[in-house]
Every structure is written in C-alpha cells, then in structure tokens.
Design an enzyme around this catalytic site. Sequence first.
Site, short mmCIF file in Angstrom:
data_model
loop_
_atom_site.label_atom_id
_atom_site.label_comp_id
_atom_site.label_asym_id
_atom_site.label_seq_id
_atom_site.Cartn_x
_atom_site.Cartn_y
_atom_site.Cartn_z
N GLU A 1 0.73 -1.24 0.06
CA GLU A 1 0.09 0.03 0.03
C GLU A 1 0.84 1.28 -0.04
O GLU A 1 1.76 1.35 0.68
CB GLU A 1 -0.85 0.07 1.15
CG GLU A 1 -2.00 1.27 1.45
CD GLU A 1 -2.84 0.92 2.55
OE1 GLU A 1 -2.67 0.09 3.27
OE2 GLU A 1 -3.71 2.21 2.87
N ASP B 1 -5.18 11.00 8.88
CA ASP B 1 -3.79 10.57 9.42
C ASP B 1 -3.37 11.33 10.69
O ASP B 1 -3.41 12.52 10.90
CB ASP B 1 -2.77 10.73 8.44
CG ASP B 1 -3.25 9.78 7.23
OD1 ASP B 1 -2.89 8.41 7.41
OD2 ASP B 1 -3.30 10.24 6.00
#
Lengths: 275, 409
Positions: free
Chosen positions: A49, A60
């Site tokens: 990924e 995030d």
Amino acid sequence: MSRIQARFEALRRAGRKALIPYVTAGDPDPQTTVPLMHAMVEAGADIIELGVPFSDPMADGPVIQAACERALRHHMSLRRVLEMVAEFRRDNDETPVLLMGYLNPIEAMGCAEFSAAAQQAGVDGVLTVDLPPEEAGELVAGLRTHEIDPIFLLSPTTTDARVARIVEQAGGFLYYVSFKGVTGATRLDVDAVAEKVGHLKSIAALPIGVGFGIRDAESAARISQVADAVIVGSALVRHIAESTDHPETIKDKVAEELRAMRAAMDAKQPAAAVS
Amino acid sequence: MSTPTEAMAPPHFTDLPDANGHFGPYGGRFVAETLMEPIEELRQAYEKLKNDPDFQAELDRDLHYYVGRPSPLYHAERWSNHLGGAQIYLKREDLNHTGAHKINNTVGQALLARHMGKTRIIGETGAGQHGVATATVAARLGLECVIYMGAEDMKRQSSNVYRMRLLGAEVVSVESGSKTLKDALNEAMRDWVTNVDNTFYIIGTVAGPHPYPAMVRDFQAVIGREARQQIQAQAGRLPDALIACVGGGSNAIGLFHPFLDDRDVALYGVEGGGDGIETGRHSAPLCAGRPGVLHGNRTYLMEDDDGLITETHSISAGLDYPGVGPEHAWLKDSGRARYVSVTDNEALQGFHDLTRMEGIIPALESSHALAYATKLAPTMRRDQIIVVNLSGRGDKDIHTVAAHEGIEV
C-alpha cells in the site's frame, strides 16, 4: 481475476493471511521508495500500500502527516507516485500495489485520466480516504473501466445499511478501520475488532483487511486470527522517521519489522506450517 | 408529483442544497467513513429541531437577551457623502456579544449540541473570533471546550487566545502545514473522528460536509432577515447592492441569503486579495482558484496543478483560508453573486477611513468589504443604497495594523 483477488485466493489456499505494509511514496526521499517496496516484498509483504502524499491528510495521525510533509518537500505528486509504481513493476509483476490517498489530487488530474494512467503504471487498487460511496460514482466507474479495484473503508460506526451500499461499489477487499480515530493511534481493542469483523464476514463476501493501530508483531498476529489481511502503516513509517539522516538503513529496519510480523502471523496459522 | 414544467423550471436559489447537500455540483459529503454515520445523525437532529417551535423560541431568546439582537442598521452619512455616491448602510454585527457575527452560529450549534446530549465542544479558529464565540457559549452551557488554532494565527491574534483561555477553553496550537486556519480544521477533524461519541464539532463557517454549510447559513441568515426589514423601515425600499467579505463566507451568506430571490439586489463578496491576485500571495479561491475537494465539501480551492492545497496569504487571519463555502461556489457559477478581491493595503485604507469618518473601528476582515464599498459607491447615484456587513469590530486587529505601520503599541 485482478492481482488483488488472485493474491487473496492464493493465500486462502495456502492457509495464510495477507500482510499489507503501508509507506508514503517519496518518504523520506524519492530514491528510497522503489527499493523499499522490493525489500518489503522480500520480507513477506503480500500487497503493497503506497500512500500518495497530500498537503492536508485529515484522516492521518502525526506520524503519517510528517511522512507526507517529508515527501512533499521533494515535490512528490500523484504523477510521480505512478512513475514509482511503473518502476516497481519492471521487476515485480505479481505483487499487487494499492494507492491510498485523498480525492483532490485525483480530481485535479481527472478521474478518467488518472484511472487510465494508474492501470498503465500497474496499480491494482485505489483507496480514497475522503470519498464515501455516496460521492464515488465517477471515480469508481473510471477505475472499473481500467480494471482497478476500488477499495473502501468500513469503520466501527458503519451501519449494516451502509455496508450493503459500500459492498455494491467495492472491489478487492474491504478495509476495516479498527477504531474511531486517526492512523497511528494506540486504541486497538482486538476483541471488539473480532466481533465486528465476524459480523462483517457474515454480510459481505469480500476479504476483510484490518488497519489502524497495529504496532508490532504481537498485535499483527492477533489481528491475523480474525481478519484476512493485516495492514500496518505508522509502525513502519516510524522507522523511516527515525532514519531520515541515514536513508540507506531504512530498508533493513522496515524489513526486519515486517519479518517479525510475518513470522508471528504465520505461527498463528496452523495451515501455514504444512504449506 | 411535479409537472414537467415545474421540473424544468430553475429552482429558487433558496431551495438549495438538495437532499444530499449539493449546491449544483458543489457541497456534498467528503469525509472518512467513520464520520459518515455521525454526520447523518447530526443532520437528522438538526432537521428535527429546525422546525421545532420550542427550539426556535429558545434560539430567539438567546439571540435577543444574550447576543443583543437585533443589531442596528446604521446609515453612515458622513462616509457616504465623502464618497459622493450611493448611501451606505452598515449592518452592525460588530455590536454583537463577543464582537462579531460568529456568535449567531455558535449559540445555535451549542443549543443543538445540548439537545443531542454532547458534553464536549470542539472548534477551529483563524482570527480567533469563532474560537471566542465557541468558548463563550461552551462556558455558558458548562461544556468542555477545545479550540484548535494555527500556531501562526496564535501569534497574530494573541489577545483572542487569552480571551478563549479566560473563558475556560483549552487552546491547542497547531504546528502542521502552514500553521493557519486550514491546518486547524484538519486537526479539529482528527479530534472529532477520535471523540465522536461525546463531542460536537462547531464549525465556524459555511463549509464542511453536509449539513454544515446549510446549517451555519440558517443560523447566520438572521443578519439578512433583519437587514431586509430594517432597510425597508428606514429607506422604504430594498437596497441596490449588498457587500460582505468572504473567507469561508458565513457572514456573507448570512446577509445574502434572504435576498437571493430579490434579483434586483446585486450581491458582492469580497475576498482577501493579499499582495494582489497577480502575485499569487492572496486568499481568493473564488477569484483565482478552481473547483476541488477539501474539508468535506467540493468547492473552489487554491491548489497547484497536482491538486495540493497551496498556502494562502491575507493580512486578515479570518480570510486566510484556501477554500470557501460551497453555496458561494454555486452563486458564483450561476452568476447570482459577484466575487471580487481587495488587497491588504486597500483593506487597511478602508479600516482607517471608517475609523476616522464614522468613529467605528472595523475588523480587518470587514475592512475588505468597506474597501470595496469605497470603489463601488462613487459609481452609483446618491439615491441608491448599499448595505455593507460590518461583520466584526477591530479591537483584535489594532496590533496588526500598528505593526504594519511600524508602530509599537
């Protein structure tokens, strides 16, 4: 069959679970990324990924925010991420590559142009964090045209009605976010995850990966007992952050962490011993 | 069921957004999956209370006795005569409790938070006005309050930081990205997704995922409803033009919205032109940006060719934001409103003009609207009328103005 489907099928036959490492493309510099991808495959990664750096990574935590900032200092862009995937593909035609990022860079390129370029580069899946299924029509159509799996998130707050709507659009696997929070937080509750994943498996046919909060070999192993895939990001990016002065050491440090996770996961899978 | 003719007729501007939060191609919901269900719960709670007479009565009471509404509409005669054109009326949002229009919205959202049983309030702030307005209502209701503010903005607006702390709020310095409003918004979103069970996120502007742009607009539309009645009472007719500054755009949409279907009333939104649009150092996405997706909605953004959000500049912290509310994006494309920009220096001139000529010290944000009025008014007849939204008072900005002029206060 897509590379992602084929990989899950092969793992299922072998009685193993997928290990999916995440790194931000271009972190800490663009030269590091492709060799690091190969090193991760060698250390036991089943799917890679690759994070597409964005200026405003809202979902995030601090570790991946800092990774995005390091990458953007080197003027990373979505186009350069696709170039990296193409470069990786010259030596590896088997390992699926999944891009994870935010919608705006894709829209800036155009959904159709992006989908075509991603297929050309050898991308297998695209996860767009801030694109729920309600708004995903145009991008999903583009990705499907170019045989790329649209990967969608599920979360502890996702109702069954939403799961049904998401499954209609999703391909490859479903990415279950293990807790309410941002990447890299330390709130993993394996029992709660097990319960929710068990329920999701009863209503969705796609494999289920679990990410957010998996920080070491032990938590990876425990999650691998309840999910089809273990996704690990901040725990690896932390090694990169600690080694920005010595980027040549990053490959080994990340690979070492992954090998420990791989070993702990495989030890929990009785079938793996015989395969 | 609608007849074909009705279906083809253009919608009233006031009918938007549609059920999914879209204003034409703008708006919508672009957030991580974890927030989708909580946002839907918020929408349902708001839809229910919006039409509840008890809730509306409670809100009206707070706006009257706590905020001090209605705010006056003031005919700035001396300034109008000096400019030699249209008569300028100022909607005095600077006279509200806490000194700006922001409290109209925080009072409403705080009531909603209490009805939803949330015990913790978070907010983001640029100039600090929304942060102060949020900390104020949290103090009044006894709710825990955390305000995210860019480190750069905390330096520019230190007195507002202190005010928020006096009110019992925790002010968190945001050190990521450009350390301004957009980064504070990112951080507030991260907090929200983590603490969504007990936390209500009071967004300060008409942006974010549906229902925020519509909900914040509804709470701010009291500005335009009052102004519409007041100008008819004072001048006997509707104005020819409305002017308001646009950062995220909440004071502008609040003034504009009750006039949207009055097609003869021209609408002007004024963005932060910074050093000038041509320099690239500005905060004017409607004038110089393009459509994209950020902070939960599709709208005009300042971004580079790779879709990365670019840093903005404005002397006014409240305008220093790379996006804008989606309804403004729609009003621009549909031609109903016009969006222009004025530079930092022009805004400063507007600040001084109003201070010296009317004895009112305006916020630097509002000074952008005033600066555009000084351009527009002389092009109009003396019997024409402009209403300018004086969205906030300028006490918070005196250090910025002094520093810009080399004066130590």
